[in-house]
Design a protein around this motif. Structure first.
Motif, PDB file in Angstrom:
ATOM      1  N   SER A  92       0.843  -1.200   0.000  1.00  0.00           N
ATOM      2  CA  SER A  92       0.000   0.000   0.000  1.00  0.00           C
ATOM      3  C   SER A  92       0.871   1.240   0.000  1.00  0.00           C
ATOM      4  O   SER A  92       0.639   2.183  -0.753  1.00  0.00           O
ATOM      5  N   MET A  93       1.880   1.226   0.856  1.00  0.00           N
ATOM      6  CA  MET A  93       2.795   2.357   0.925  1.00  0.00           C
ATOM      7  C   MET A  93       3.473   2.563  -0.431  1.00  0.00           C
ATOM      8  O   MET A  93       3.474   3.670  -0.977  1.00  0.00           O
ATOM      9  N   GLY A  94       3.999   1.485  -0.984  1.00  0.00           N
ATOM     10  CA  GLY A  94       4.701   1.587  -2.261  1.00  0.00           C
ATOM     11  C   GLY A  94       3.820   2.134  -3.353  1.00  0.00           C
ATOM     12  O   GLY A  94       4.209   3.043  -4.104  1.00  0.00           O
ATOM     13  N   ILE A  95       2.614   1.598  -3.455  1.00  0.00           N
ATOM     14  CA  ILE A  95       1.709   2.005  -4.531  1.00  0.00           C
ATOM     15  C   ILE A  95       1.249   3.438  -4.335  1.00  0.00           C
ATOM     16  O   ILE A  95       1.225   4.239  -5.275  1.00  0.00           O
ATOM     17  N   ALA A  96       0.927   3.790  -3.072  1.00  0.00           N
ATOM     18  CA  ALA A  96       0.441   5.146  -2.813  1.00  0.00           C
ATOM     19  C   ALA A  96       1.522   6.177  -3.113  1.00  0.00           C
ATOM     20  O   ALA A  96       1.248   7.226  -3.698  1.00  0.00           O
ATOM     21  N   VAL A  97       2.751   5.870  -2.745  1.00  0.00           N
ATOM     22  CA  VAL A  97       3.833   6.830  -2.985  1.00  0.00           C
ATOM     23  C   VAL A  97       4.058   7.018  -4.478  1.00  0.00           C
ATOM     24  O   VAL A  97       4.321   8.118  -4.963  1.00  0.00           O
ATOM     25  N   HIS A  98       3.909   5.915  -5.250  1.00  0.00           N
ATOM     26  CA  HIS A  98       4.103   6.021  -6.690  1.00  0.00           C
ATOM     27  C   HIS A  98       2.947   6.757  -7.359  1.00  0.00           C
ATOM     28  O   HIS A  98       3.144   7.530  -8.291  1.00  0.00           O
ATOM     29  N   ASP A  99       1.718   6.493  -6.898  1.00  0.00           N
ATOM     30  CA  ASP A  99       0.538   6.965  -7.629  1.00  0.00           C
ATOM     31  C   ASP A  99      -0.027   8.279  -7.128  1.00  0.00           C
ATOM     32  O   ASP A  99      -0.680   9.003  -7.885  1.00  0.00           O
ATOM     33  N   ILE A 100       0.174   8.585  -5.854  1.00  0.00           N
ATOM     34  CA  ILE A 100      -0.383   9.824  -5.316  1.00  0.00           C
ATOM     35  C   ILE A 100       0.763  10.784  -5.058  1.00  0.00           C
ATOM     36  O   ILE A 100       1.606  10.549  -4.180  1.00  0.00           O
ATOM     37  N   ALA A 101       0.796  11.840  -5.832  1.00  0.00           N
ATOM     38  CA  ALA A 101       1.911  12.774  -5.714  1.00  0.00           C
ATOM     39  C   ALA A 101       1.741  13.649  -4.477  1.00  0.00           C
ATOM     40  O   ALA A 101       0.647  13.784  -3.944  1.00  0.00           O
ATOM     41  N   GLY A 102       2.839  14.212  -4.044  1.00  0.00           N
ATOM     42  CA  GLY A 102       2.793  15.214  -2.995  1.00  0.00           C
ATOM     43  C   GLY A 102       2.801  14.638  -1.602  1.00  0.00           C
ATOM     44  O   GLY A 102       3.113  13.467  -1.377  1.00  0.00           O
ATOM     45  N   ALA A 103       2.426  15.505  -0.671  1.00  0.00           N
ATOM     46  CA  ALA A 103       2.556  15.167   0.744  1.00  0.00           C
ATOM     47  C   ALA A 103       1.529  14.141   1.185  1.00  0.00           C
ATOM     48  O   ALA A 103       1.694  13.476   2.204  1.00  0.00           O
ATOM     49  N   LEU A 104       0.455  13.998   0.406  1.00  0.00           N
ATOM     50  CA  LEU A 104      -0.624  13.104   0.804  1.00  0.00           C
ATOM     51  C   LEU A 104      -0.227  11.628   0.665  1.00  0.00           C
ATOM     52  O   LEU A 104      -0.684  10.778   1.420  1.00  0.00           O
ATOM     53  N   GLY A 105       0.661  11.360  -0.323  1.00  0.00           N
ATOM     54  CA  GLY A 105       0.997   9.979  -0.669  1.00  0.00           C
ATOM     55  C   GLY A 105       1.302   9.062   0.496  1.00  0.00           C
ATOM     56  O   GLY A 105       0.589   8.073   0.700  1.00  0.00           O
ATOM     57  N   PRO A 106       2.354   9.385   1.301  1.00  0.00           N
ATOM     58  CA  PRO A 106       2.712   8.484   2.402  1.00  0.00           C
ATOM     59  C   PRO A 106       1.570   8.257   3.380  1.00  0.00           C
ATOM     60  O   PRO A 106       1.332   7.138   3.810  1.00  0.00           O
ATOM     61  N   TRP A 107       0.858   9.336   3.697  1.00  0.00           N
ATOM     62  CA  TRP A 107      -0.240   9.194   4.663  1.00  0.00           C
ATOM     63  C   TRP A 107      -1.312   8.283   4.101  1.00  0.00           C
ATOM     64  O   TRP A 107      -1.881   7.453   4.811  1.00  0.00           O
ATOM     65  N   ALA A 108      -1.604   8.472   2.786  1.00  0.00           N
ATOM     66  CA  ALA A 108      -2.606   7.614   2.149  1.00  0.00           C
ATOM     67  C   ALA A 108      -2.145   6.167   2.192  1.00  0.00           C
ATOM     68  O   ALA A 108      -2.940   5.257   2.449  1.00  0.00           O
ATOM     69  N   GLY A 109      -0.850   5.961   1.952  1.00  0.00           N
ATOM     70  CA  GLY A 109      -0.311   4.604   1.973  1.00  0.00           C
ATOM     71  C   GLY A 109      -0.482   3.951   3.329  1.00  0.00           C
ATOM     72  O   GLY A 109      -0.953   2.822   3.435  1.00  0.00           O
ATOM     73  N   ILE A 110      -0.132   4.699   4.382  1.00  0.00           N
ATOM     74  CA  ILE A 110      -0.264   4.154   5.739  1.00  0.00           C
ATOM     75  C   ILE A 110      -1.725   3.876   6.045  1.00  0.00           C
ATOM     76  O   ILE A 110      -2.098   2.779   6.489  1.00  0.00           O
ATOM     77  N   GLY A 111      -2.573   4.884   5.767  1.00  0.00           N
ATOM     78  CA  GLY A 111      -3.999   4.749   6.090  1.00  0.00           C
ATOM     79  C   GLY A 111      -4.633   3.595   5.344  1.00  0.00           C
ATOM     80  O   GLY A 111      -5.320   2.750   5.935  1.00  0.00           O
ATOM     81  N   LEU A 112      -4.381   3.550   4.023  1.00  0.00           N
ATOM     82  CA  LEU A 112      -4.976   2.481   3.209  1.00  0.00           C
ATOM     83  C   LEU A 112      -4.483   1.116   3.658  1.00  0.00           C
ATOM     84  O   LEU A 112      -5.280   0.181   3.806  1.00  0.00           O
ATOM     85  N   GLY A 113      -3.188   1.017   3.862  1.00  0.00           N
ATOM     86  CA  GLY A 113      -2.621  -0.274   4.258  1.00  0.00           C
ATOM     87  C   GLY A 113      -3.250  -0.791   5.538  1.00  0.00           C
ATOM     88  O   GLY A 113      -3.718  -1.931   5.610  1.00  0.00           O
ATOM     89  N   VAL A 114      -3.294   0.086   6.552  1.00  0.00           N
ATOM     90  CA  VAL A 114      -3.859  -0.323   7.834  1.00  0.00           C
ATOM     91  C   VAL A 114      -5.333  -0.675   7.670  1.00  0.00           C
ATOM     92  O   VAL A 114      -5.808  -1.703   8.171  1.00  0.00           O
TER      93      VAL A 114
END
Lengths: 345, 286
Positions: A92-114
């Protein structure tokens, strides 16, 4: 003589509520945990370079181990599927960082993954627990979960990179007024340290809550707990969901910290490692999980370069001994020494 | 028509191979209620012993029998040293046998290394049945599997030993009072389970590559065979379980990749476990 001592103690406690609170807090486990966390806090002051770079990964393994400890130590459920939830967080982290640009990416990755891991664990958990699938059969299903996770990770190469794995850049965590770039080893160290500490305190709070006590009661006697009016299937499902979420949290941070996710991280062998860490560290204590994960990972790192096969063999034998003769594990055995010393005084 | 026949042959032979692999686990799980997580490692051990002996030029049949005996000895020692103290704690035996798996797999790596090995096919060629083609060796292994199950059924239902075993499963205390020596019987059954694992490992070694972790997937498959089929009936349950697992895998792999088919079947097996916890042939759970 001893009566006098007891009387004095009660007196002093009555007069000083703060002293009473301190005494309650000063259990062997809390003191040991403080020592471990203070030591981890000061590691970057003493060692520079490699330990600071590599310890965050081990601490994340510690979080993963704690997720199993919640199931095993408290609920009496052994899961060979923790790696599957870990890798869900990592991808989730990997995909979010690649697909969602900017500051939101990592947070989205953590949130989605969990969220995904917790939801999957809840669905699988309720599906099984409501039909009273438990003990060995539950182990069997979790074994299948990690087998499936590894196969899916290997075959769904469009999403996960398949056999070649997935590269994940080191992210920057944007907080209001503060940007923490994990590119700096030192920042990464303290971010992960804080995460480990918060997870530990959170799980300990959960352990002391009514929910934690019901879990222990389910472990000791599920039928009796049920006859007391508790919905045990629901409680176990919640525990499994929290455990899945915590494992995914560790996975998400691991992805960006290690920079690489391979399908093996979701497999049976890695799940087995988690079980070994927790068993050797001490399954009854979250601290045991942390100590087991960090200690064994660090030892493995050293000895794998030196005597790879023999070290794994030794680890297997150690697991044997702990399961058969020292069920409390390292931390459990050490903490059990204290009360007898106190009595001897 | 030929295609249907060919798929059917494929499904039957893979089910029989699966049943052969699962038999050792089913014996130990079903008769002494020990979940032998070391089954996969015993399988790998059997395959490695067969490979080594074949390298030394021994006839294949001798190698396979030697594997069964040697792995049986390992099982016997393991039983005497550890397992016998934990028969009444199912969950502990699960973890201890898992530790056995870890140690045995590492010992394999120490002795044989981590390289892939392959055993030369001892019976080359194919036979054609109504246009559908099947490897001779696979056919022979399927036949061995049928014979083993027939022998198991005969022992269980037509001999004195079978009566004792069934009595012990039904009511252990009563059987012991009537003179069944439970500890000796448990030891014999556990050893037999290990021997069967060694035999299966030797027999499948020419069909699959021999590697230290080869047993893991077979372990999970065998578990599902046993649980889907049902613990109660050793012969019928294991055969039914492997027919369902093997058949389903063959059918799903017609439309998807082999590994993916495996995954789908595992998921189906979990669903089966939930709705029929006692297995397809098992009695309703108490």
């Amino acid at each position: 003589m001893s009566d006098d001592l007891g009387g004095t103690r009660i007196e002093s406690v009555r007069r000083h509520p703060a002293a009473a609170a301190a005494r309650r807090w000063a259990s062997g486990e809390n003191i040991a945990a403080s020592v471990v966390f203070v030591a981890l806090f000061y590691v970057p002051y003493v060692f520079a370079g490699y330990p600071v770079f590599v310890l965050p990964q081990y601490m994340l393994f510690g979080i993963l181990a704690m997720s199993l400890c919640l199931l095993w130590g408290l609920g009496g459920m052994v899961s060979f599927g923790q790696a599957a939830f870990f890798i869900v967080g990592a991808y989730s982290m990997g995909i979010a960082v690649h697909d969602i640009a900017g500051a939101l990416g990592p947070w989205a990755g953590i949130g989605l993954g969990v969220a995904i891991a917790a939801a999957a664990a809840a669905a699988v958990g309720y599906f099984l627990f409501s039909a009273r699938v438990r003990d060995s059969y539950f182990v069997l299903v979790t074994l299948a979960i990690s087998t499936i996770a590894q196969v899916v990770a290997n075959t769904a190469s469009g999403v996960t990179g398949g056999f070649n794995g997935m590269f994940v850049p080191k992210v920057a965590l944007d907080l209001p007024g503060l940007a923490l770039s994990l590119q700096s080893d030192l920042t990464a160290y303290y971010v992960v340290f804080l995460l480990t500490l918060v997870t530990y305190v959170g799980l300990r709070t959960l352990q002391r809550s009514a929910f934690g006590k019901i879990l222990v009661s389910i472990r000791e006697n599920e039928e009796r707990t049920e006859s007391l009016g508790y919905n045990t299937a629901l409680r176990k499902t919640i525990a499994f969901a929290i455990s899945g979420g915590v494992a995914a949290l560790a996975g998400a941070f691991y992805a960006t910290d290690a920079g690489f996710v391979s399908p093996d991280l979701g497999g049976v062998l890695f799940s087995t490692n988690v079980v070994v860490w927790v068993a050797i560290g001490g399954r009854q204590y979250f601290l045991g999980a942390i100590v087991g994960a960090i200690g064994i990972s660090a030892l493995s790192n050293q000895l794998n370069a030196w005597i790879p096969t023999y070290w794994q063999l030794l680890l297997g034998l150690l697991f044997f001994v702990v399961i058969a003769f020292f069920r409390r594990g390292l931390v459990g055995t050490l903490l059990a020494i204290r009360p007898s010393m106190r009595r001897a005084q | 028509m030929t295609q249907v026949l060919s798929v059917a042959l494929d499904a039957i032979s893979s089910s029989l191979v699966l049943a052969l692999v699962a038999l050792g686990l089913a014996v130990v799980f079903g008769l002494v209620r020990v979940i032998n997580m070391g089954h996969g490692a015993m399988l790998a051990l059997g395959a490695y012993i067969t490979w080594t002996l074949v390298q030394h030029g021994l006839p294949f049949v001798v190698c396979v029998i030697a594997s069964a005996l040697l792995v049986g000895v390992f099982g016997l020692v393991f039983e005497i040293v550890l397992i016998r103290h934990f028969y009444d704690k199912q969950f502990e035996t699960l973890l201890i046998t898992w530790a056995f798996y870890l140690v045995a797999t590492q010992l394999i790596k120490v002795f044989w290394g981590t390289d892939l090995h392959s055993v030369a096919n001892p019976i080359r060629g194919t036979i054609s049945i109504g246009g559908a083609v099947i490897g001779r060796y696979v056919a022979v292994v399927s036949l061995v599997s049928i014979l083993l199950f027939a022998a198991a059924a005969w022992v269980m239902y037509r001999t004195n030993v079978g009566i004792r075993v069934r009595a012990m499963i039904q009511n252990r205390e009563m059987a012991m009072m009537l003179g069944v020596r439970a500890s000796a019987m448990y030891r014999a059954i556990f050893t037999l389970g290990a021997m069967l694992a060694g035999l299966a490992g030797g027999l499948i070694s020419p069909m699959f590559s021999v590697e230290p972790d080869m047993g893991t997937l077979w372990l999970v498959r065998s578990f599902f065979v046993v649980t889907v089929g049902g613990l109660g009936s050793l012969v019928g349950g294991t055969l039914a379980g492997s027919a369902l697992m093997g058949g389903a895998t063959t059918l799903v792999s017609l439309v998807a990749q082999q590994v993916f088919a495996q995954t789908v079947v595992f998921a189906l097996a979990v669903i089966a476990l939930r709705f029929r916890p006692a297995g397809i042939l098992g009695k309703k759970a108490a």
